[in-house]
Design a protein around this motif. Structure first.
Motif, PDB file in Angstrom:
ATOM      1  N   VAL A 162     -27.115  -6.771  64.616  1.00  0.00           N
ATOM      2  CA  VAL A 162     -26.585  -6.743  65.987  1.00  0.00           C
ATOM      3  C   VAL A 162     -27.171  -5.567  66.765  1.00  0.00           C
ATOM      4  O   VAL A 162     -27.598  -5.714  67.911  1.00  0.00           O
ATOM      5  CB  VAL A 162     -25.040  -6.698  65.985  1.00  0.00           C
ATOM      6  CG1 VAL A 162     -24.490  -6.442  67.379  1.00  0.00           C
ATOM      7  CG2 VAL A 162     -24.465  -7.982  65.410  1.00  0.00           C
ATOM      8  N   TYR A 187     -18.784  -6.251  69.600  1.00  0.00           N
ATOM      9  CA  TYR A 187     -19.305  -7.573  69.287  1.00  0.00           C
ATOM     10  C   TYR A 187     -18.301  -8.269  68.378  1.00  0.00           C
ATOM     11  O   TYR A 187     -17.463  -7.626  67.749  1.00  0.00           O
ATOM     12  CB  TYR A 187     -20.694  -7.516  68.639  1.00  0.00           C
ATOM     13  CG  TYR A 187     -20.775  -6.742  67.342  1.00  0.00           C
ATOM     14  CD1 TYR A 187     -20.612  -7.382  66.117  1.00  0.00           C
ATOM     15  CD2 TYR A 187     -21.023  -5.376  67.343  1.00  0.00           C
ATOM     16  CE1 TYR A 187     -20.697  -6.679  64.925  1.00  0.00           C
ATOM     17  CE2 TYR A 187     -21.110  -4.674  66.162  1.00  0.00           C
ATOM     18  CZ  TYR A 187     -20.951  -5.325  64.958  1.00  0.00           C
ATOM     19  OH  TYR A 187     -21.029  -4.641  63.784  1.00  0.00           O
ATOM     20  N   LYS A 235     -29.446  -6.042  70.139  1.00  0.00           N
ATOM     21  CA  LYS A 235     -29.051  -5.446  71.411  1.00  0.00           C
ATOM     22  C   LYS A 235     -30.083  -4.431  71.890  1.00  0.00           C
ATOM     23  O   LYS A 235     -30.431  -4.396  73.075  1.00  0.00           O
ATOM     24  CB  LYS A 235     -27.680  -4.768  71.281  1.00  0.00           C
ATOM     25  CG  LYS A 235     -26.528  -5.734  71.219  1.00  0.00           C
ATOM     26  CD  LYS A 235     -25.204  -4.979  71.154  1.00  0.00           C
ATOM     27  CE  LYS A 235     -24.029  -5.883  71.300  1.00  0.00           C
ATOM     28  NZ  LYS A 235     -22.771  -5.129  71.412  1.00  0.00           N
TER      29      LYS A 235
END
Length: 91
Positions: free
Chosen positions: A38, A68, A42
């Motif tokens: 993640v 998230y 990002k």
């Protein structure tokens, strides 16, 4: 997203970009740590979007929040989850 997943030995199965969030279905080794994937997704997307759209640098302090949501699929058929993500287009 596809490039980041490939670099980190993850498989991007489905994605849908919404006005204020992104749905993705990714297959990743649990030992790798989803938080690392993640963070990489990002970071790379923020960097690329800010270079393509320079006005984002002055209008938004950060492109993504630190939050998230992650859920495992368990025994759910992947086709059902992929269809759910695909259906988000009209919402």
């Amino acid at each position: 997203m596809q490039d980041v997943c490939a670099e980190l030995d993850a498989t991007l199965l489905e994605s849908e970009v919404m006005p204020d969030h992104v749905h993705i279905l990714v297959e990743v080794d649990p030992q790798f740590g989803i938080h690392r994937l993640v963070k990489a997704l990002k970071g790379r997307s923020s960097r690329l979007l800010r270079s393509e759209f320079p006005w984002l640098k002055s209008r938004l302090p950060t492109l993504w929040t630190n939050s998230y949501f992650v859920s495992t699929t368990g025994d759910a058929p992947l086709s059902v989850i992929m269809q759910y993500i695909e259906n988000q287009k009209g919402k």
